[in-house]
Design a protein around this motif. Structure first.
Motif, PDB file in Angstrom:
ATOM      1  N   ASN A 180       0.726  -1.195   0.162  1.00  0.00           N
ATOM      2  CA  ASN A 180      -0.347   0.405   0.061  1.00  0.00           C
ATOM      3  C   ASN A 180       1.088   1.261   0.094  1.00  0.00           C
ATOM      4  OD1 ASN A 180      -2.133  -1.634  -0.193  1.00  0.00           O
ATOM      5  ND2 ASN A 180      -2.872  -0.922   2.691  1.00  0.00           N
ATOM      6  N   THR A 181       2.211   1.459   0.338  1.00  0.00           N
ATOM      7  CA  THR A 181       3.141   2.004   0.854  1.00  0.00           C
ATOM      8  C   THR A 181       3.806   2.193  -0.159  1.00  0.00           C
ATOM      9  OG1 THR A 181       2.549   2.210   2.643  1.00  0.00           O
ATOM     10  CG2 THR A 181       4.512   3.456   2.329  1.00  0.00           C
ATOM     11  N   TYR A 182       4.621   0.995  -0.591  1.00  0.00           N
ATOM     12  CA  TYR A 182       5.899   1.121  -1.905  1.00  0.00           C
ATOM     13  C   TYR A 182       5.162  -0.291  -2.708  1.00  0.00           C
ATOM     14  CZ  TYR A 182       8.241   1.361   2.798  1.00  0.00           C
ATOM     15  OH  TYR A 182       8.841   1.841   3.765  1.00  0.00           O
ATOM     16  N   ARG A 183       6.518   0.274  -4.007  1.00  0.00           N
ATOM     17  CA  ARG A 183       5.461  -0.709  -5.001  1.00  0.00           C
ATOM     18  C   ARG A 183       6.435  -1.327  -5.445  1.00  0.00           C
ATOM     19  NH1 ARG A 183       8.095   1.395  -9.682  1.00  0.00           N
ATOM     20  NH2 ARG A 183       9.097   3.624  -9.396  1.00  0.00           N
ATOM     21  N   VAL A 184       6.629  -2.762  -5.921  1.00  0.00           N
ATOM     22  CA  VAL A 184       7.973  -3.449  -5.859  1.00  0.00           C
ATOM     23  C   VAL A 184       8.275  -3.105  -7.307  1.00  0.00           C
ATOM     24  CG1 VAL A 184       7.821  -5.804  -6.065  1.00  0.00           C
ATOM     25  CG2 VAL A 184       6.166  -5.298  -5.073  1.00  0.00           C
ATOM     26  N   VAL A 185      10.201  -3.198  -6.915  1.00  0.00           N
ATOM     27  CA  VAL A 185      10.562  -3.006  -8.173  1.00  0.00           C
ATOM     28  C   VAL A 185      11.529  -4.204  -8.520  1.00  0.00           C
ATOM     29  CG1 VAL A 185      10.494  -0.743  -7.609  1.00  0.00           C
ATOM     30  CG2 VAL A 185      12.361  -2.039  -6.776  1.00  0.00           C
ATOM     31  N   ASP A 186      11.171  -4.883  -7.822  1.00  0.00           N
ATOM     32  CA  ASP A 186      12.306  -6.641  -7.706  1.00  0.00           C
ATOM     33  C   ASP A 186      12.243  -7.336  -7.633  1.00  0.00           C
ATOM     34  OD1 ASP A 186      14.857  -7.835  -9.286  1.00  0.00           O
ATOM     35  OD2 ASP A 186      16.018  -6.723  -8.813  1.00  0.00           O
ATOM     36  N   MET A 187      12.210  -8.515  -7.794  1.00  0.00           N
ATOM     37  CA  MET A 187      11.851  -9.961  -6.700  1.00  0.00           C
ATOM     38  C   MET A 187      13.178 -11.007  -7.580  1.00  0.00           C
ATOM     39  SD  MET A 187       7.839 -10.029  -7.560  1.00  0.00           S
ATOM     40  CE  MET A 187       7.837 -11.419  -6.149  1.00  0.00           C
ATOM     41  N   ALA A 188      13.623 -11.481  -5.824  1.00  0.00           N
ATOM     42  CA  ALA A 188      14.378 -12.851  -6.388  1.00  0.00           C
ATOM     43  C   ALA A 188      13.723 -14.065  -5.918  1.00  0.00           C
ATOM     44  CB  ALA A 188      15.080 -12.644  -5.732  1.00  0.00           C
ATOM     45  N   SER A 189      13.799 -15.512  -6.032  1.00  0.00           N
ATOM     46  CA  SER A 189      13.243 -16.179  -4.864  1.00  0.00           C
ATOM     47  C   SER A 189      14.551 -16.610  -4.780  1.00  0.00           C
ATOM     48  CB  SER A 189      12.483 -17.494  -5.867  1.00  0.00           C
ATOM     49  OG  SER A 189      13.200 -17.921  -7.114  1.00  0.00           O
ATOM     50  N   ALA A 190      14.464 -17.601  -3.341  1.00  0.00           N
ATOM     51  CA  ALA A 190      15.692 -18.276  -3.026  1.00  0.00           C
ATOM     52  C   ALA A 190      15.561 -19.542  -1.752  1.00  0.00           C
ATOM     53  CB  ALA A 190      16.908 -17.456  -2.762  1.00  0.00           C
ATOM     54  N   SER A 191      16.235 -20.277  -1.903  1.00  0.00           N
ATOM     55  CA  SER A 191      15.212 -21.306  -0.305  1.00  0.00           C
ATOM     56  C   SER A 191      16.074 -20.673   0.790  1.00  0.00           C
ATOM     57  CB  SER A 191      16.208 -22.959  -0.976  1.00  0.00           C
ATOM     58  OG  SER A 191      15.996 -24.035  -0.266  1.00  0.00           O
ATOM     59  N   LEU A 192      15.795 -21.142   2.195  1.00  0.00           N
ATOM     60  CA  LEU A 192      16.426 -20.642   3.105  1.00  0.00           C
ATOM     61  C   LEU A 192      17.219 -21.720   3.604  1.00  0.00           C
ATOM     62  CD1 LEU A 192      13.306 -18.732   5.316  1.00  0.00           C
ATOM     63  CD2 LEU A 192      15.599 -17.883   4.110  1.00  0.00           C
ATOM     64  N   VAL A 193      16.726 -23.077   3.084  1.00  0.00           N
ATOM     65  CA  VAL A 193      17.607 -24.099   3.718  1.00  0.00           C
ATOM     66  C   VAL A 193      17.823 -25.341   2.343  1.00  0.00           C
ATOM     67  CG1 VAL A 193      17.564 -26.549   5.462  1.00  0.00           C
ATOM     68  CG2 VAL A 193      15.937 -24.400   5.837  1.00  0.00           C
ATOM     69  N   GLY A 194      19.247 -25.218   2.345  1.00  0.00           N
ATOM     70  CA  GLY A 194      20.058 -26.154   1.357  1.00  0.00           C
ATOM     71  C   GLY A 194      19.731 -24.874   0.181  1.00  0.00           C
ATOM     72  N   GLU A 195      20.729 -25.754  -0.611  1.00  0.00           N
ATOM     73  CA  GLU A 195      21.369 -25.363  -1.797  1.00  0.00           C
ATOM     74  C   GLU A 195      20.169 -25.735  -2.851  1.00  0.00           C
ATOM     75  OE1 GLU A 195      23.153 -22.767  -4.513  1.00  0.00           O
ATOM     76  OE2 GLU A 195      22.526 -23.089  -2.904  1.00  0.00           O
ATOM     77  N   PRO A 196      19.450 -24.738  -4.079  1.00  0.00           N
ATOM     78  CA  PRO A 196      18.518 -25.164  -4.905  1.00  0.00           C
ATOM     79  C   PRO A 196      18.547 -26.258  -5.614  1.00  0.00           C
ATOM     80  CG  PRO A 196      18.320 -22.862  -4.892  1.00  0.00           C
ATOM     81  CD  PRO A 196      19.138 -22.980  -3.745  1.00  0.00           C
ATOM     82  N   THR A 197      18.381 -26.339  -7.207  1.00  0.00           N
ATOM     83  CA  THR A 197      18.192 -27.111  -7.195  1.00  0.00           C
ATOM     84  C   THR A 197      17.458 -27.583  -8.760  1.00  0.00           C
ATOM     85  OG1 THR A 197      18.023 -29.387  -6.961  1.00  0.00           O
ATOM     86  CG2 THR A 197      20.314 -29.391  -6.927  1.00  0.00           C
TER      87      THR A 197
END
Length: 193
Positions: A134-151
């Motif tokens: 409501n206050t900020y507009r999204v300008v960038d996104m990323a996905s990342a696993s918190l546990v382990g390395e994604p494959t």
């Protein structure tokens, strides 16, 4: 001038200073020309299918009277781009690494999710108490696993990070662990972001 890719994929795209688009399928060892003077000069690439690309500049948020900006999809690696009329003024941000037709995009006021390659969109407001979007507009996104390395066969998607800016230029970092339903502010208000 610009390289587009993802660490989970050996496919890389590159724009050169002579307005040509190149592609490598082997982490940059061998390159081949896709197009000279392509229709778009910036896009996001699907890790699940590097032939699926999305492009859109989004509306000029500083000028409410600006003209509409088209949104494009390519399913053949950038040879041909189709304009998607359901996504005018949207800018693609993040594609689900396991599904090339699920992606987030944004405009000047809202975050959106498509599950059908941009044919239809669902608004994704911040439903948490913070209501960051409501206050900020999204300008960038990323996905990342918190546990382990994604494959490539188990890429992250549920855990998403976003950066937003407000009308005064202040920024916020946010995290969602539920595919963008709710967001937590990661920015310490007492420190510069």
């Amino acid at each position: 001038d610009m390289v587009i890719g993802d660490r989970l994929s050996p496919t890389i795209y590159a724009f050169t200073d002579n307005d040509s688009l190149y592609r490598s399928n082997d982490n940059g060892r061998i390159w081949f020309l896709i197009r000279a003077q392509p229709e778009v000069d910036d896009f996001v690439m699907s890790v699940a299918n590097p032939d699926v690309l999305y492009s859109g500049k989004g509306a000029d948020c500083s000028d409410p009277a600006s003209s509409n900006e088209p949104f494009y999809q390519s399913v053949d690696g950038g040879h041909y781009w189709e304009e998607l009329p359901t996504a005018i003024n949207l800018r693609p941000l993040l594609i689900d690494p396991a599904d090339p037709y699920r992606l987030f995009a944004t405009d000047c006021t809202m975050l959106y999710l498509s599950e059908d390659g941009g044919q239809s969109w669902v608004q994704k407001p911040d439903n948490s108490a913070a209501q960051l979007w409501n206050t900020y507009r999204v300008v960038d996104m990323a996905s990342a696993s918190l546990v382990g390395e994604p494959t490539p066969d188990q890429p992250p998607w549920q855990q998403i990070y976003a950066i937003g800016v407000d009308a005064n230029g202040a920024s916020v970092g946010a995290f969602s662990g539920d595919e963008g339903e709710t967001w937590a502010n990661l920015t310490d208000p007492h420190k510069a972001p």
